[in-house]
Design a protein around this motif. Structure first.
Motif, PDB file in Angstrom:
ATOM      1  N   ILE A   6      68.083  27.500   1.688  1.00 43.71           N
ATOM      2  CA  ILE A   6      66.732  27.006   1.962  1.00 43.71           C
ATOM      3  C   ILE A   6      66.809  25.489   2.142  1.00 43.71           C
ATOM      4  CG2 ILE A   6      64.345  26.887   1.202  1.00 43.71           C
ATOM      5  CD1 ILE A   6      65.359  29.737   1.634  1.00 43.71           C
ATOM      6  N   LEU A   7      66.307  24.991   3.251  1.00 45.56           N
ATOM      7  CA  LEU A   7      66.281  23.553   3.524  1.00 45.56           C
ATOM      8  C   LEU A   7      64.899  23.012   3.182  1.00 45.56           C
ATOM      9  CD1 LEU A   7      67.557  20.963   4.782  1.00 45.56           C
ATOM     10  CD2 LEU A   7      66.607  21.739   6.990  1.00 45.56           C
ATOM     11  N   ILE A   8      64.854  21.974   2.320  1.00 45.46           N
ATOM     12  CA  ILE A   8      63.588  21.329   1.951  1.00 45.46           C
ATOM     13  C   ILE A   8      63.580  19.933   2.554  1.00 45.46           C
ATOM     14  CG2 ILE A   8      62.097  20.544   0.073  1.00 45.46           C
ATOM     15  CD1 ILE A   8      64.671  22.978  -0.927  1.00 45.46           C
ATOM     16  N   VAL A   9      62.571  19.643   3.365  1.00 42.01           N
ATOM     17  CA  VAL A   9      62.476  18.354   4.053  1.00 42.01           C
ATOM     18  C   VAL A   9      61.205  17.656   3.570  1.00 42.01           C
ATOM     19  CG1 VAL A   9      62.524  17.177   6.279  1.00 42.01           C
ATOM     20  CG2 VAL A   9      63.545  19.460   6.049  1.00 42.01           C
ATOM     21  N   ASP A  10      61.362  16.627   2.742  1.00 37.91           N
ATOM     22  CA  ASP A  10      60.202  15.908   2.191  1.00 37.91           C
ATOM     23  C   ASP A  10      60.692  14.558   1.697  1.00 37.91           C
ATOM     24  OD1 ASP A  10      57.929  15.032   0.603  1.00 37.91           O
ATOM     25  OD2 ASP A  10      57.280  17.119   0.583  1.00 37.91           O
ATOM     26  N   ASP A  11      59.970  13.487   2.018  1.00 38.38           N
ATOM     27  CA  ASP A  11      60.399  12.151   1.579  1.00 38.38           C
ATOM     28  C   ASP A  11      60.044  11.875   0.137  1.00 38.38           C
ATOM     29  OD1 ASP A  11      57.655  12.086   2.404  1.00 38.38           O
ATOM     30  OD2 ASP A  11      57.722   9.897   2.287  1.00 38.38           O
ATOM     31  N   ALA A  42      71.388  18.148   9.337  1.00 40.37           N
ATOM     32  CA  ALA A  42      71.777  19.178   8.366  1.00 40.37           C
ATOM     33  C   ALA A  42      71.684  20.567   8.987  1.00 40.37           C
ATOM     34  CB  ALA A  42      70.887  19.091   7.120  1.00 40.37           C
ATOM     35  N   ILE A  43      70.688  20.784   9.829  1.00 37.33           N
ATOM     36  CA  ILE A  43      70.537  22.081  10.501  1.00 37.33           C
ATOM     37  C   ILE A  43      71.723  22.356  11.415  1.00 37.33           C
ATOM     38  CG2 ILE A  43      69.121  23.371  12.168  1.00 37.33           C
ATOM     39  CD1 ILE A  43      66.699  21.746  11.018  1.00 37.33           C
ATOM     40  N   THR A  68      63.187  21.775  16.453  1.00 34.40           N
ATOM     41  CA  THR A  68      64.589  22.176  16.313  1.00 34.40           C
ATOM     42  C   THR A  68      64.694  23.539  15.638  1.00 34.40           C
ATOM     43  OG1 THR A  68      65.293  19.869  16.165  1.00 34.40           O
ATOM     44  CG2 THR A  68      66.816  21.529  15.314  1.00 34.40           C
ATOM     45  N   LEU A  69      63.899  23.737  14.586  1.00 37.38           N
ATOM     46  CA  LEU A  69      63.929  25.013  13.870  1.00 37.38           C
ATOM     47  C   LEU A  69      63.491  26.166  14.774  1.00 37.38           C
ATOM     48  CD1 LEU A  69      62.339  23.743  10.541  1.00 37.38           C
ATOM     49  CD2 LEU A  69      64.688  24.550  10.800  1.00 37.38           C
ATOM     50  N   ARG A  70      62.441  25.933  15.535  1.00 38.41           N
ATOM     51  CA  ARG A  70      61.932  27.002  16.405  1.00 38.41           C
ATOM     52  C   ARG A  70      62.932  27.335  17.506  1.00 38.41           C
ATOM     53  NH1 ARG A  70      55.871  27.232  19.149  1.00 38.41           N
ATOM     54  NH2 ARG A  70      55.899  29.481  19.590  1.00 38.41           N
ATOM     55  N   ALA A  71      63.589  26.297  18.049  1.00 33.63           N
ATOM     56  CA  ALA A  71      64.579  26.527  19.108  1.00 33.63           C
ATOM     57  C   ALA A  71      65.735  27.377  18.594  1.00 33.63           C
ATOM     58  CB  ALA A  71      65.087  25.187  19.646  1.00 33.63           C
ATOM     59  N   LYS A  72      66.053  27.251  17.325  1.00 34.50           N
ATOM     60  CA  LYS A  72      67.161  28.012  16.738  1.00 34.50           C
ATOM     61  C   LYS A  72      66.671  29.291  16.047  1.00 34.50           C
ATOM     62  CE  LYS A  72      70.204  24.039  16.050  1.00 34.50           C
ATOM     63  NZ  LYS A  72      71.294  24.578  16.896  1.00 34.50           N
ATOM     64  N   GLU A  73      65.372  29.573  16.201  1.00 33.02           N
ATOM     65  CA  GLU A  73      64.773  30.778  15.625  1.00 33.02           C
ATOM     66  C   GLU A  73      64.955  30.848  14.104  1.00 33.02           C
ATOM     67  OE1 GLU A  73      66.385  34.072  17.796  1.00 33.02           O
ATOM     68  OE2 GLU A  73      65.111  33.711  19.541  1.00 33.02           O
ATOM     69  N   ILE A  74      64.735  29.684  13.466  1.00 31.43           N
ATOM     70  CA  ILE A  74      64.806  29.596  11.997  1.00 31.43           C
ATOM     71  C   ILE A  74      63.382  29.555  11.470  1.00 31.43           C
ATOM     72  CG2 ILE A  74      65.555  28.212  10.015  1.00 31.43           C
ATOM     73  CD1 ILE A  74      67.767  27.072  11.858  1.00 31.43           C
TER      74      ILE A  74
END
Length: 440
Positions: A6-11, A42-43, A68-74
């Motif tokens: 699981i990737l968490i992206v938050d500053d 990271a993706i 990017t996530l949508r393009a890779k179907e994540i």
């Protein structure tokens, strides 16, 4: 077979790390990125099974990561503390392909359940580490750092198994425990040795507990519980002194301490309810008869049964406030499935606890260490609390509106029209609540 990533992206580092901790505990692997471009990198390095993406990032919008996530179907979820309402939720799902939308604060378990419906974990939850305050051993006055008298409000909201009410009394001043005060305690069980210093940050093997250096992190730790609407415990330790704060769905509800100066009987002497001589007599009887000091005080006619809940609540509140004076020590943060059962629970909003704790217990030198006169402050794009959750005086609201990134702290003090000490405390509070942040 490795666990799903699981990737968490938050500053917001505290929030991101705690979400990672929750996912690790639930049977996933986790990776955190505090910047959007780092998340995209990271993706590319390792494809995550799912991502949780904050919309407002320092370097780019979360929508860019979503592309990017949508393009890779994540699959991914958006989280935000700023954008509200059905319009943004609809756009997130239909334009960017998000699986869902969570507005801060949100219940972390609700996000976890949503993730589990898409990506199943590979292992079960472990038993979390606990933090013991060893209440059978009272640490005495040589370990107590006297505080300045603390003004406390007489109004306090509490709830219990059969009571939910606002208890009201006169405002009062909590005096510091006097030096050399004779505190009567149970027979000693052997004084515990001071523990060895902990590393700066340690995550427990089960992923459910996190240890770290306390320093000035207390407001951020309290805010993290609120933003995740989590239940659990925050243990604080300085030498042999331990204090433990309980949270229920993000709200601080109870506190314990092993410091003799924080005990109920001693608290009553500090607010002038009973004398030290009366406390000595009541405590001796309580030890001899193996009873609670409060029960003995009621029997002696020194405390009314109806008053006990009020004074216990005030005692708990004083323990909570006292932790803001600590600048050394370590913390242990633990998430639990349910709150510990206590006879009462406070009704203190974390934003108000942080605000009063800083204003009452942060020394001027500490405030100036946190923000300097030459610093420039800007409004935070991702505040830990919303304006409506923070009680501001009229002049404080006016001061907050003047924070624009152009004025220095010294200039803000000059235009506030209030004593410098008050303005400085307000600005430090704004930063702690993440209403504003340092420019650059």
């Amino acid at each position: 077979m490795s666990s799903p990533l699981i990737l968490i992206v938050d500053d917001n580092k505290e929030l991101a790390d705690l979400l990672a901790q929750i996912f690790e505990d639930a049977g996933y692997r986790s990776r955190t990125s505090y910047r959007g471009r780092l998340a995209i990198d990271a993706i590319e390095r390792e494809r995550p099974a799912l991502a949780v993406v904050d919309l407002l990032l320092p370097d780019l919008m979360g929508y860019e990561v979503a592309k990017t996530l949508r393009a890779k179907e994540i699959p991914f979820f958006f989280v935000t503390g700023v954008f509200k309402g059905a319009k943004h939720s609809f756009e997130a799902k239909n334009r960017y392909g998000s699986q869902g939308w969570f507005e801060k604060p949100f219940e972390a378990n609700r996000l976890l359940r949503a993730v589990q419906e898409i990506v199943a974990p590979s292992r079960q939850r472990a038993t979390p580490e606990t933090f013991d305050v060893e209440l059978d051993i009272d640490i005495d006055e040589k370990d107590y750092t006297p505080l300045a008298p603390l003004e406390m409000t007489g109004r306090i909201a509490v709830k219990g198994s059969s009571v939910q009410a606002v208890l009201t009394g006169a405002d009062f001043t909590l005096q510091a425990a006097t030096t050399g005060q004779k505190l009567v305690r149970p027979p000693p069980l052997g004084a515990p040795a001071a523990p060895p210093p902990l590393p700066a940050e340690v995550v427990s093997p089960d992923g459910r507990s996190r240890r770290g250096v306390l320093a000035d992190n207390l407001p951020q730790l309290i805010a993290a519980f609120w933003q995740l609407q989590e239940t659990g415990e925050l243990g604080l330790q300085r030498g042999r002194v331990k204090k433990l704060i309980y949270f229920e769905k993000g709200l601080p509800v109870f506190a314990l301490s092993n410091l003799a100066a924080d005990r109920f009987g001693t608290f009553l002497t500090r607010v002038g309810k009973i004398s030290e001589e009366q406390l000595h007599l009541a405590t001796h009887r309580a030890i001899t008869e193996k009873r609670r000091t409060g029960d003995v005080l009621i029997e002696m006619g020194l405390l009314q049964d109806a008053e006990r809940m009020y004074y216990v609540a005030q005692q708990v509140k004083s323990i909570l406030y006292s932790t803001f004076a600590w600048q050394e020590g370590h913390y242990v943060m633990t998430f639990l499935s349910k709150a510990r059962q206590e006879p009462i629970r406070l009704g203190i909003h974390p934003a108000q606890l942080i605000t009063r704790g800083i204003k009452k217990l942060y020394s001027p030198s500490r405030q100036r260490r946190l923000i300097a006169l030459e610093d420039r402050l800007i409004p935070s794009e991702d505040p830990a609390f919303q304006i409506g959750e923070v009680e501001l005086d009229v002049w404080e609201a006016s001061l907050l509106a003047k924070v624009d990134g152009h004025r220095t702290v010294a200039e803000l003090i000059a235009v506030a029209g209030r004593p410098e000490s008050e303005v400085y405390a307000a600005l430090v509070t704004f930063v702690a609540l993440k209403l504003v942040e340092k420019r650059g």
